[in-house]
Design a protein around this motif. Structure first.
Motif, short mmCIF file in Angstrom:
data_model
loop_
_atom_site.label_atom_id
_atom_site.label_comp_id
_atom_site.label_asym_id
_atom_site.label_seq_id
_atom_site.Cartn_x
_atom_site.Cartn_y
_atom_site.Cartn_z
N TRP A 182 0.86 -1.19 0.00
CA TRP A 182 0.00 0.00 0.00
C TRP A 182 0.89 1.23 0.00
N SER A 183 0.53 2.21 -0.80
CA SER A 183 1.39 3.38 -0.93
C SER A 183 0.56 4.62 -1.23
N PHE A 184 1.23 5.75 -1.16
CA PHE A 184 0.64 7.02 -1.59
C PHE A 184 1.75 7.88 -2.17
N LYS A 185 1.36 8.79 -3.04
CA LYS A 185 2.30 9.75 -3.61
C LYS A 185 1.90 11.15 -3.16
N ALA A 186 2.86 11.90 -2.73
CA ALA A 186 2.56 13.26 -2.25
C ALA A 186 3.82 14.12 -2.32
N GLU A 187 3.57 15.42 -2.36
CA GLU A 187 4.68 16.37 -2.42
C GLU A 187 5.43 16.39 -1.08
N VAL A 188 6.74 16.54 -1.17
CA VAL A 188 7.57 16.71 0.03
C VAL A 188 7.48 18.16 0.47
N ILE A 189 7.01 18.37 1.71
CA ILE A 189 6.82 19.72 2.23
C ILE A 189 7.82 19.99 3.37
N HIS A 190 7.96 21.24 3.73
CA HIS A 190 8.90 21.60 4.79
C HIS A 190 8.32 21.24 6.16
N GLY A 191 9.17 20.72 7.03
CA GLY A 191 8.81 20.46 8.41
C GLY A 191 9.56 21.39 9.33
N ASP A 192 9.78 20.93 10.58
CA ASP A 192 10.48 21.78 11.54
C ASP A 192 11.98 21.50 11.61
N ALA A 193 12.46 20.58 10.75
CA ALA A 193 13.90 20.26 10.66
C ALA A 193 14.47 19.69 11.95
N ARG A 194 13.59 19.22 12.86
CA ARG A 194 14.08 18.69 14.13
C ARG A 194 14.90 17.41 13.92
N GLY A 195 14.41 16.55 12.99
CA GLY A 195 15.15 15.32 12.72
C GLY A 195 16.55 15.58 12.21
N ARG A 196 16.70 16.61 11.39
CA ARG A 196 18.02 16.96 10.87
C ARG A 196 18.96 17.36 12.03
N GLN A 197 18.40 18.06 13.01
CA GLN A 197 19.21 18.46 14.16
C GLN A 197 19.69 17.23 14.94
N TRP A 198 18.90 16.16 14.91
CA TRP A 198 19.25 14.94 15.64
C TRP A 198 20.13 13.99 14.82
N GLY A 199 20.36 14.34 13.56
CA GLY A 199 21.23 13.51 12.74
C GLY A 199 20.49 12.53 11.84
N PHE A 200 19.17 12.59 11.79
CA PHE A 200 18.41 11.75 10.85
C PHE A 200 17.31 12.61 10.20
N PRO A 201 17.68 13.33 9.15
CA PRO A 201 16.71 14.21 8.46
C PRO A 201 15.53 13.44 7.90
N THR A 202 14.39 14.10 7.87
CA THR A 202 13.17 13.44 7.40
C THR A 202 12.51 14.26 6.31
N ILE A 203 11.64 13.58 5.54
CA ILE A 203 10.76 14.28 4.60
C ILE A 203 9.35 14.24 5.16
N ASN A 204 8.61 15.31 4.95
CA ASN A 204 7.23 15.40 5.41
C ASN A 204 6.29 15.41 4.22
N GLN A 205 5.21 14.66 4.35
CA GLN A 205 4.19 14.59 3.31
C GLN A 205 2.81 14.58 3.95
N LYS A 206 1.86 15.25 3.31
CA LYS A 206 0.47 15.14 3.73
C LYS A 206 -0.19 14.03 2.93
N ILE A 207 -0.86 13.13 3.61
CA ILE A 207 -1.55 12.04 2.91
C ILE A 207 -2.69 12.64 2.09
N PRO A 208 -2.83 12.22 0.83
CA PRO A 208 -3.86 12.82 -0.04
C PRO A 208 -5.25 12.80 0.59
N ASP A 209 -6.00 13.87 0.38
CA ASP A 209 -7.36 13.99 0.92
C ASP A 209 -8.22 12.81 0.47
N GLY A 210 -8.99 12.30 1.40
CA GLY A 210 -9.92 11.22 1.08
C GLY A 210 -9.34 9.84 1.16
#
Length: 303
Positions: A182-210
């Motif tokens: 199971w998967s979804f496709k979504a745009e990578v949006i900006h987060g709070d960069a907290r993971g990057r500060q901890w040494g494991f950067p992340t990508i944030n995505q909003k799950i498609p509506d519906g």
């Protein structure tokens, strides 16, 4: 391509039609699609007849959560080699079963063969079933193939059961019923960069509506970036330790470095690791994330 318009404007070649809601393209749907494709050997063009809204909306007053977006569904249909034809559900909801067969399938689509599942319902108030379809096909000299129940883990494969599995975090079961992750496709949006500060950067995505929301928590995942697949650690939920007021998918892509903000990325869930929970401190959260990454590396050595 708008196959609906194409079908209306072309000289109509004889067609074979796959019938159903096809709201998830699971193993049961794939069985119907494959039987429809088999009619190509008889010179029939294989089509999937789709509706612009789910038929259950007329029964319950609301559309059930989608298992996949209409765009992803169209992509899978095309990959399997079928064309699609979309019918307005409001247009045909009061049709009798026979009028649907005569006006839509025969007169509009030039259908010569019909394929549906054993539990198919159609016509006003879902008054027709698979046996009704067989009888109408006999009346109008159409070939008719009714596909039987497809089972997985001792239960019938269905969109309802897949939604239930996803909502309960039973991602492996959902994936087996789908025949894919199971998967979804979504745009990578900006987060709070907290993971990057901890040494494991992340990508944030909003799950498609519906789209159906999986159980909130951490998953082993796969992430497709520029056509290449990476292992991921995905958290879906509201991030209670941080205090996010919206639902977000946050993924640490292992062994990947790069800036993909604004890009469309596909995230696949493959295993449920743990439930989302609030930690007493960010240090505790960071320690848990490191533990999750270690566990998911171990999971992927067994996949």
């Amino acid at each position: 391509m708008d196959y609906s318009s194409q079908r209306n404007n072309e000289i109509k070649k004889a067609a074979a039609a796959a019938l159903g809601n096809f709201d998830g393209i699971h193993l049961g749907h794939l069985a119907v699609m494959k039987e429809t494709l088999a009619f190509a050997k008889d010179g029939l063009v294989p089509y999937m007849v789709l509706f612009d809204e789910h038929s259950l909306k007329e029964v319950s007053g609301k559309t059930p959560p989608m298992i996949m977006t209409t765009e992803d569904r169209a992509e899978i249909i095309s990959e399997y080699g079928l064309l699609s034809y979309t019918v307005s559900f409001k247009r045909i909801r009061d049709f009798s079963p026979e009028r649907f067969v005569k006006d839509i399938l025969i007169d509009e689509l030039n259908v010569k063969a019909v394929v549906c599942g054993y539990n198919y319902r159609f016509g006003k108030n879902a008054s027709g079933d698979a046996q009704t379809m067989r009888e109408l096909c006999d009346k109008y000299s159409l070939d008719c193939k009714i596909v039987g129940e497809v089972d997985c883990e001792n239960s019938a494969v269905s969109s309802t059961e897949i939604r239930r599995a996803l909502e309960n975090g039973e991602i492996k079961k959902a994936n087996r019923m789908l025949g894919r992750e199971w998967s979804f496709k979504a745009e990578v949006i900006h987060g709070d960069a907290r993971g990057r500060q901890w040494g494991f950067p992340t990508i944030n995505q909003k799950i498609p509506d519906g789209l159906v929301l999986p159980r909130f928590g951490v998953y082993a995942s796969k992430v497709i970036v520029d056509g290449r697949e990476y292992i991921g650690v995905t958290n879906i939920g509201r991030r209670p330790t941080v205090g996010t007021d919206y639902i977000v998918s946050e993924t640490n892509i292992l062994d990947y470095e790069g800036n993909i903000y604004g890009e469309i990325v596909e995230t696949k869930l493959i295993d449920f690791i743990r439930s989302e929970r609030k930690f007493d401190s960010f240090d505790d959260l960071a320690a848990q994330v490191k533990s999750d990454i270690k566990k998911i590396r171990e999971v992927n050595t067994r996949v």
